[in-house]
Structure formats: C-alpha cells, structure tokens
Design a protein around this motif. Sequence first.
Motif, mmCIF file in Angstrom:
data_model
loop_
_atom_site.group_PDB
_atom_site.id
_atom_site.type_symbol
_atom_site.label_atom_id
_atom_site.label_comp_id
_atom_site.label_asym_id
_atom_site.label_seq_id
_atom_site.Cartn_x
_atom_site.Cartn_y
_atom_site.Cartn_z
ATOM 1 N N ALA A 1 0.840 -1.205 0.000
ATOM 2 C CA ALA A 1 0.000 0.000 0.000
ATOM 3 C C ALA A 1 0.873 1.253 0.000
ATOM 4 O O ALA A 1 0.610 2.218 -0.717
ATOM 5 N N GLN A 2 1.931 1.211 0.786
ATOM 6 C CA GLN A 2 2.834 2.350 0.889
ATOM 7 C C GLN A 2 3.511 2.642 -0.458
ATOM 8 O O GLN A 2 3.559 3.788 -0.901
ATOM 9 N N GLU A 3 4.006 1.606 -1.113
ATOM 10 C CA GLU A 3 4.737 1.823 -2.375
ATOM 11 C C GLU A 3 3.806 2.280 -3.496
ATOM 12 O O GLU A 3 4.156 3.130 -4.317
ATOM 13 N N ILE A 4 2.595 1.717 -3.524
ATOM 14 C CA ILE A 4 1.625 2.157 -4.529
ATOM 15 C C ILE A 4 1.258 3.619 -4.264
ATOM 16 O O ILE A 4 1.170 4.437 -5.188
ATOM 17 N N SER A 5 1.095 3.937 -3.003
ATOM 18 C CA SER A 5 0.735 5.293 -2.621
ATOM 19 C C SER A 5 1.795 6.299 -3.086
ATOM 20 O O SER A 5 1.479 7.362 -3.629
ATOM 21 N N GLU A 6 3.071 5.938 -2.915
ATOM 22 C CA GLU A 6 4.150 6.844 -3.355
ATOM 23 C C GLU A 6 4.095 7.073 -4.863
ATOM 24 O O GLU A 6 4.173 8.199 -5.341
ATOM 25 N N ALA A 7 3.968 5.984 -5.596
ATOM 26 C CA ALA A 7 3.940 6.109 -7.058
ATOM 27 C C ALA A 7 2.719 6.915 -7.513
ATOM 28 O O ALA A 7 2.807 7.734 -8.440
ATOM 29 N N TYR A 8 1.588 6.675 -6.840
ATOM 30 C CA TYR A 8 0.355 7.393 -7.203
ATOM 31 C C TYR A 8 0.535 8.892 -6.980
ATOM 32 O O TYR A 8 0.206 9.717 -7.826
ATOM 33 N N ARG A 9 1.084 9.225 -5.829
ATOM 34 C CA ARG A 9 1.284 10.626 -5.497
ATOM 35 C C ARG A 9 2.251 11.315 -6.458
ATOM 36 O O ARG A 9 2.150 12.511 -6.720
ATOM 37 N N GLU A 10 3.188 10.522 -6.984
ATOM 38 C CA GLU A 10 4.155 11.105 -7.930
ATOM 39 C C GLU A 10 3.614 11.112 -9.347
ATOM 40 O O GLU A 10 4.359 11.356 -10.300
ATOM 41 N N GLY A 11 2.331 10.773 -9.513
ATOM 42 C CA GLY A 11 1.712 10.981 -10.820
ATOM 43 C C GLY A 11 1.251 9.741 -11.571
ATOM 44 O O GLY A 11 0.629 9.859 -12.629
ATOM 45 N N LEU A 12 1.570 8.555 -11.063
ATOM 46 C CA LEU A 12 1.071 7.355 -11.741
ATOM 47 C C LEU A 12 -0.364 7.104 -11.274
ATOM 48 O O LEU A 12 -0.593 6.546 -10.205
ATOM 49 N N ARG A 13 -1.295 7.521 -12.095
ATOM 50 C CA ARG A 13 -2.677 7.580 -11.646
ATOM 51 C C ARG A 13 -3.611 6.580 -12.322
ATOM 52 O O ARG A 13 -4.754 6.445 -11.932
ATOM 53 N N LYS A 14 -3.128 5.977 -13.402
ATOM 54 C CA LYS A 14 -4.006 5.040 -14.115
ATOM 55 C C LYS A 14 -3.586 3.623 -13.756
ATOM 56 O O LYS A 14 -2.740 3.017 -14.428
ATOM 57 N N ILE A 15 -4.161 3.132 -12.709
ATOM 58 C CA ILE A 15 -3.771 1.827 -12.192
ATOM 59 C C ILE A 15 -4.999 0.955 -11.990
ATOM 60 O O ILE A 15 -6.032 1.430 -11.526
ATOM 61 N N VAL A 16 -4.868 -0.315 -12.328
ATOM 62 C CA VAL A 16 -5.844 -1.309 -11.882
ATOM 63 C C VAL A 16 -5.061 -2.318 -11.062
ATOM 64 O O VAL A 16 -4.018 -2.801 -11.510
ATOM 65 N N LEU A 17 -5.542 -2.621 -9.870
ATOM 66 C CA LEU A 17 -4.876 -3.627 -9.045
ATOM 67 C C LEU A 17 -5.658 -4.926 -9.113
ATOM 68 O O LEU A 17 -6.887 -4.920 -9.098
ATOM 69 N N ILE A 18 -4.924 -6.013 -9.190
ATOM 70 C CA ILE A 18 -5.550 -7.335 -9.202
ATOM 71 C C ILE A 18 -4.754 -8.224 -8.261
ATOM 72 O O ILE A 18 -3.524 -8.277 -8.356
ATOM 73 N N HIS A 19 -5.447 -8.886 -7.351
ATOM 74 C CA HIS A 19 -4.712 -9.802 -6.481
ATOM 75 C C HIS A 19 -5.251 -11.223 -6.610
ATOM 76 O O HIS A 19 -6.358 -11.448 -7.107
ATOM 77 N N GLY A 20 -4.431 -12.146 -6.155
ATOM 78 C CA GLY A 20 -4.790 -13.553 -6.249
ATOM 79 C C GLY A 20 -5.497 -14.035 -4.993
ATOM 80 O O GLY A 20 -5.944 -13.241 -4.157
ATOM 81 N N GLY A 21 -5.565 -15.359 -4.862
ATOM 82 C CA GLY A 21 -6.330 -15.952 -3.772
ATOM 83 C C GLY A 21 -5.519 -16.257 -2.528
ATOM 84 O O GLY A 21 -6.057 -16.321 -1.434
ATOM 85 N N GLY A 22 -4.200 -16.441 -2.711
ATOM 86 C CA GLY A 22 -3.332 -16.730 -1.578
ATOM 87 C C GLY A 22 -3.919 -17.777 -0.659
ATOM 88 O O GLY A 22 -4.544 -18.749 -1.103
ATOM 89 N N SER A 23 -3.760 -17.578 0.627
ATOM 90 C CA SER A 23 -4.239 -18.581 1.578
ATOM 91 C C SER A 23 -5.731 -18.386 1.876
ATOM 92 O O SER A 23 -6.272 -18.988 2.793
#
Lengths: 248, 248
Positions: free
Chosen positions: B20-42
């Motif tokens: 969350a922290q790393e995505i937040s940094e990139a977003y704040r620096e201008g990377l705004r078009k993101i789709v996140l997808i996660h798997g099922g894990g445990s």
Amino acid sequence: MITDKERPLTIDRESIEAIAQEISEAYREGLRKIVLIHGGGSYGHYVVRNLISSRGEIDEDGFSEVTWWMGELNRELVMRLRGRGLPAVSISTHSIFYERSDGSLGYHLEPIVMMIERELIPVLYGDAIVSGKTRYSILSGDTIAWRLSLELGCKRVLFATNVDGVFDRDPSKPGARLLKELRISSDIVSLDDSSSKYDVTGGMRKKILEGLEPLRRGVRALIFNGRKKGNIYRALKGYEDVGTVVIY
Amino acid sequence: MITDKERPLTIDRESIEAIAQEISEAYREGLRKIVLIHGGGSYGHYVVRNLISSRGEIDEDGFSEVTWWMGELNRELVMRLRGRGLPAVSISTHSIFYERSDGSLGYHLEPIVMMIERELIPVLYGDAIVSGKTRYSILSGDTIAWRLSLELGCKRVLFATNVDGVFDRDPSKPGARLLKELRISSDIVSLDDSSSKYDVTGGMRKKILEGLEPLRRGVRALIFNGRKKGNIYRALKGYEDVGTVVIY
C-alpha cells in the motif's frame, strides 16, 4: 431496516438477524429465485450527507468512501444470510451499474441472471456509481429493484419498509386507513399531486412512481412493514395481507 | 504476497502495508491510471481446495463461500490502500465476469474504464465465477490481468510475485541466472516444452503463455519479486531492473 437510523455506521443486529431468519424459512420452503437489495440506512445516507456538507459533492475520495461503507453494510447482511445456510453472494452495485453521458443507466446482468438460475441469492444495494454526466451519482435501492424487475421478468417486488404501507391520509391522524390495494392507473394523478387524497409522501410517492413502467407491464409490488415479525416471510410466501399491494 | 501462505485465511499484514505504501508513493508522484488485481493466496486457494476435497466440486454453498472469503481478502487490501489516502474501490470480480456455455469469458468493463478515467484505483481479484459450461469456475488474477491489458489498452502488466523473475535454470541450482529479458516470440517453443532451457515451471509458464495475445500486441510484462522492498514502487515508476521483462 438493517441499520440503526439514529446512529451512524451502526447496524440493527436484531432486525438483520430476523430478516435473515425469515428469508431462510421461505427459501427452505421452496422460494429460491430471490434477489435481495438493500438501501443505505445510516451507512450510505450518513456518509453521503457528510461528503456533501463538507465538500459540496462526491469527489474521488468520496466515491471510494461511499462504496467502502456500503460494502461493509452489504457484508453484514450477507454474513448473516450465510450464517443461516443461505447461498448469498455479495454483488458490488458500483461494479455493474453506471450512468451514461445522456443520464441513462447502464448495466449488465448476465452473472446475476446465472446466479438466480442456480438458486443463489445475489445481494445488491443502493450505492454510488460512476457517471458520464455528473462524475458520480447515487443509485437507490428502489431504482435497482424496479430495473431488475423489468430486466429479469420478476413477478413481484417486495418493499420492506418501516411503515405499514400506503394510507388514505397522514397515518398519524385519527381514522387513517391502510390501503389494501393501490391501483396507480386510476390513482396516478393523485399520486403526482401533493394534495393527493392518499398520504403518499416523499420517499413513498417516489418509490411508487419510479415503478410505473414495470407496474404497467404487470409487476405486482407490495409495500409493507418489514420490522413486524413474520411480515417478510409472509410477503415472500406470496401473502399480500401484510401491507399495500400496488398494481397498475 | 498479501496473505500468509502458511496459514489459512490469514493476511500478511506487513507485506500488505508495504505494498500500500509503495503504490501510494507512485500514485502521489503521478502514476494515476492503475488497476490492481490480487490472487487468492491462503484465502481462495485454501477454500477451493477444501471444497474440492470435501465435496468434489464447487456447489452453490461453495460459490457463496469462495466469493465471501475473497471479498474479505479484497477488503483488507482496499482498506489499507484507503488508509494511505488512495481512492481504491473494491470490484467484486464475480459480479462482472462469467463463463459462457462455449467456455468463453464474458465481462463488461464500462464502470472500470470510467473509474480509471477518474484516477480511482479499481481493485479486482481472482475469484469463483458462474459458468454456463461447468456451473462454476475459477478465474485467476493472471487471466484478469491479461484480459484487462487487452481491453483497456494497458501498456504494462506488472506481476509482483515471490520469486525474482524468470531464471535460465532451476533457481535453486548453482549458477542459475535471472533473465533480464524474455522474448517469447523466439523462446515460445522452449516455454511450451517442459524440457525448456529456461526454468519457467508451473504457474510461471502458464502466467506467461496466457499473455501471448497481449504480448504480441505490444504489452510489456514485468515479473518481479514484490516482497523485496522498493520493487513495487520501482516497477510502477517504469524501472525494469527489478525482474524479468517479458516481451514478444
């Protein structure tokens, strides 16, 4: 119904358990094609009101916030339905509904249709949606219910509310009589008129008028008090003595 | 990445906060078009494995259960993204994706497209979906990622995994070298072959081969270790020195 309207972001645990129990009974007795839709109660309405008063509109953070809290409320209901052994499935309304630039409502219902065929219980809710016209807008549970009734060919739309139905005058006045039936083809003028001979005020008038098209096509609506024990079960089972039947 | 794989239904709090922290940094620096997808894990994998071993298939209750638990995991991630001030929006995959009778994947992405335009962050996930062919099936996060890359015209697909990328041999063997680049137009035969000159085993081979079409159309994929601090941020910012670049 499922929230404590007096307290923000608080569910009404007792009411939600009673609802789950009654739906569960009707389901077990064979009523298997159900879509549940709930409103915002002290979740959605509270969050939206706060956003509007603090920022004047629903912005990006606000959209994230509304959809988050409505998701919380939805999961409370789905959890309790699942707790009664019902195959309930949370459907995030904002994932399938959107408003086009011309203000018309866009949506795709294939997964929901397939879920109903399998006797799963999709659970939708009033929610914020993205809009090509106003950036974000609010889609009410009522609007979803009427739309789905048309699109899915539902025979009946049941509105569990906190009033007994539609009255012939202000229900707080002496002699007010609960209408057993409201035929809107003949009563629509008085419905539209604030000096209506019926007490179809505010939300209730809107609720009914929004369903003109499905009602005209033969959908039967039942408006009843969902807080009275047994009413939801009876309504699901097809009894219409629990409130006001609305037909065209 | 976001779950503790050793323990069923347990998130990896530390990892999820770092993401969350790393995505937040990139977003704040201008990377705004993101789709996140996660798997099922445990969560998803555990629930599905249990269902299959106890009932032999995913039935109605099983579908309700898988979608419920994946919803839980999804909300854990969305909550933490929101905690960093990001306008994340939970998208329930089973609400928009379905499998047709012929096995093809159906879906409608209008709301997601509109969310991306508004710089919201839709968060999808691998999930159970209704299927006209097999009643229910599992849609992996990888499949969603590749499909969205095609449909949304994404330039890059980033796969944060728990390995450093693709190696020229079993990475546990001495001398194994991490590939900086894998050009699948020339390496596709060896990828398809279990006696491949590269160690593209199991999930990794499938992950890459599933993306043939988007890769052929010019999508760049990056497979990297998301558990190493800073890698997600660097990958989002466009650095490709954190893993293996896969191109056609």
